[in-house]
Motif scaffolding. Structure first.
Motif, mmCIF file in Angstrom:
data_model
loop_
_atom_site.group_PDB
_atom_site.id
_atom_site.type_symbol
_atom_site.label_atom_id
_atom_site.label_comp_id
_atom_site.label_asym_id
_atom_site.label_seq_id
_atom_site.Cartn_x
_atom_site.Cartn_y
_atom_site.Cartn_z
ATOM 1 N N LEU A 1 -5.845 -41.634 3.340
ATOM 2 C CA LEU A 1 -5.279 -42.232 4.549
ATOM 3 C C LEU A 1 -3.883 -42.811 4.318
ATOM 4 C CD1 LEU A 1 -5.841 -42.770 7.510
ATOM 5 C CD2 LEU A 1 -6.826 -44.965 6.859
ATOM 6 N N MET A 2 -3.687 -43.543 3.231
ATOM 7 C CA MET A 2 -2.371 -44.146 2.965
ATOM 8 C C MET A 2 -1.282 -43.088 2.761
ATOM 9 S SD MET A 2 -2.601 -47.323 3.434
ATOM 10 C CE MET A 2 -1.123 -47.952 2.710
ATOM 11 N N PRO A 3 -1.494 -42.047 1.933
ATOM 12 C CA PRO A 3 -0.449 -41.017 1.826
ATOM 13 C C PRO A 3 -0.154 -40.317 3.155
ATOM 14 C CG PRO A 3 -1.957 -40.822 -0.002
ATOM 15 C CD PRO A 3 -2.550 -41.826 0.941
ATOM 16 N N PHE A 4 -1.184 -40.109 3.976
ATOM 17 C CA PHE A 4 -0.952 -39.495 5.283
ATOM 18 C C PHE A 4 -0.100 -40.400 6.171
ATOM 19 C CE2 PHE A 4 -2.061 -39.033 9.747
ATOM 20 C CZ PHE A 4 -1.649 -37.728 9.970
ATOM 21 N N LEU A 5 -0.403 -41.700 6.186
ATOM 22 C CA LEU A 5 0.375 -42.623 7.012
ATOM 23 C C LEU A 5 1.824 -42.727 6.543
ATOM 24 C CD1 LEU A 5 -2.213 -45.476 7.651
ATOM 25 C CD2 LEU A 5 -1.430 -43.720 9.258
ATOM 26 N N VAL A 6 2.033 -42.702 5.234
ATOM 27 C CA VAL A 6 3.403 -42.723 4.707
ATOM 28 C C VAL A 6 4.135 -41.456 5.145
ATOM 29 C CG1 VAL A 6 4.770 -42.595 2.583
ATOM 30 C CG2 VAL A 6 2.911 -44.246 2.782
ATOM 31 N N TRP A 7 3.496 -40.310 5.043
ATOM 32 C CA TRP A 7 4.106 -39.043 5.469
ATOM 33 C C TRP A 7 4.398 -39.053 6.967
ATOM 34 C CZ3 TRP A 7 1.964 -35.357 8.817
ATOM 35 C CH2 TRP A 7 2.678 -34.165 8.931
ATOM 36 N N ALA A 8 3.451 -39.538 7.771
ATOM 37 C CA ALA A 8 3.616 -39.525 9.230
ATOM 38 C C ALA A 8 4.601 -40.576 9.724
ATOM 39 C CB ALA A 8 2.260 -39.723 9.901
ATOM 40 N N SER A 9 4.937 -41.553 8.887
ATOM 41 C CA SER A 9 5.812 -42.636 9.345
ATOM 42 C C SER A 9 7.291 -42.253 9.335
ATOM 43 C CB SER A 9 5.607 -43.879 8.482
ATOM 44 O OG SER A 9 6.112 -43.658 7.188
ATOM 45 N N ARG A 10 7.660 -41.122 8.782
ATOM 46 C CA ARG A 10 9.062 -40.697 8.753
ATOM 47 C C ARG A 10 9.215 -39.430 9.592
ATOM 48 N NH1 ARG A 10 12.207 -40.393 3.370
ATOM 49 N NH2 ARG A 10 12.801 -42.432 4.063
ATOM 50 N N SER A 11 10.170 -39.474 10.504
ATOM 51 C CA SER A 11 10.438 -38.284 11.325
ATOM 52 C C SER A 11 11.941 -38.075 11.460
ATOM 53 C CB SER A 11 9.797 -38.429 12.704
ATOM 54 O OG SER A 11 10.416 -39.464 13.426
ATOM 55 N N TYR A 12 12.308 -36.834 11.702
ATOM 56 C CA TYR A 12 13.701 -36.442 11.880
ATOM 57 C C TYR A 12 13.862 -35.847 13.261
ATOM 58 C CZ TYR A 12 13.240 -36.554 6.790
ATOM 59 O OH TYR A 12 12.970 -36.929 5.506
ATOM 60 N N VAL A 13 14.950 -36.213 13.949
ATOM 61 C CA VAL A 13 15.231 -35.696 15.280
ATOM 62 C C VAL A 13 16.668 -35.186 15.286
ATOM 63 C CG1 VAL A 13 15.425 -36.261 17.728
ATOM 64 C CG2 VAL A 13 13.638 -37.324 16.358
ATOM 65 N N VAL A 14 16.852 -33.953 15.760
ATOM 66 C CA VAL A 14 18.187 -33.377 15.919
ATOM 67 C C VAL A 14 18.385 -33.123 17.405
ATOM 68 C CG1 VAL A 14 19.724 -31.458 15.338
ATOM 69 C CG2 VAL A 14 18.059 -32.271 13.656
ATOM 70 N N THR A 15 19.433 -33.733 17.976
ATOM 71 C CA THR A 15 19.767 -33.508 19.379
ATOM 72 C C THR A 15 21.140 -32.859 19.446
ATOM 73 O OG1 THR A 15 20.887 -35.618 19.747
ATOM 74 C CG2 THR A 15 18.486 -35.601 20.008
ATOM 75 N N THR A 16 21.612 -32.623 20.658
ATOM 76 C CA THR A 16 22.934 -32.025 20.811
ATOM 77 C C THR A 16 24.054 -33.009 20.504
ATOM 78 O OG1 THR A 16 22.815 -32.531 23.170
ATOM 79 C CG2 THR A 16 22.218 -30.293 22.492
#
Length: 184
Positions: A78-93
């Motif tokens: 659970l902890m490694p999954f939450l660490v992985w899911a807590s970072r996201s990247y967004v590319v817009t125009t």
């Protein structure tokens, strides 16, 4: 339905001086291969718990087995999954945004208009999975690092295209502002 395109396949650009709408190009997380060991641990814990439940040696009870399995799942899955899911990247125009954190969210962004250099680093394992690490540096701010990006070549091309388009639009708008009476 697709957007109308101009010659060369680029989307239609707004008229000079008109604000360009910010559109989402991509939203992604780092490559999920880092969760492989967590998934393997979950399968092993489930198998071992099912096998030993009710068959424990004398001196041990089933609640001890369940508690140990729950602790392993909590800290190893659970902890490694939450660490992985807590970072996201967004590319817009208009920009690239990196969001991270579970409770308190931190966000960093870099604008395409200002321009930046794109560095790509790919290790052996990353090349096998088609991933890589992208570093965006504009020479002023701290470099923005996108770690373990899936389909790194596609993301690299999209970022390079967005820099080009945004700088063309900024240059065109600067030209139209400096010469308002011309009939182009």
């Amino acid at each position: 339905m697709t957007q109308p395109v101009t010659l060369g396949g680029r989307p239609m650009m707004p008229p000079p001086g008109a604000p360009a709408e910010e559109l989402l190009i991509a939203r992604f997380r780092s490559h999920a291969r880092r969760l492989f060991w967590s998934a393997l641990l979950l399968i092993a814990v489930a198998g071992a718990t099912g096998f030993f439940y009710g068959n424990l040696p004398a001196g041990f009870e089933n609640w001890m087995l369940i508690a140990a399995a729950a602790a392993l799942v909590l800290f190893g899955v659970l902890m490694p999954f939450l660490v992985w899911a807590s970072r996201s990247y967004v590319v817009t125009t208009r920009r690239v945004v990196v969001r991270e954190g579970m409770g308190a969210r931190r966000s960093r962004e870099m604008s395409h208009v200002r321009g930046y250099s794109i560095g790509v680093r790919r290790g052996i394992v990353q090349r096998m999975w088609g991933a890589g690490t992208i570093t965006l540096s504009n020479g002023v701010d701290t470099p923005l690092r996108l770690a373990n990006v899936p389909n790194v070549t596609l993301v690299h091309e999209a970022l390079a295209d967005q820099i080009e388009v945004n700088q063309i639009l900024a240059h065109r708008d600067a030209q139209s502002m400096s010469d308002p009476d011309s009939d182009h």
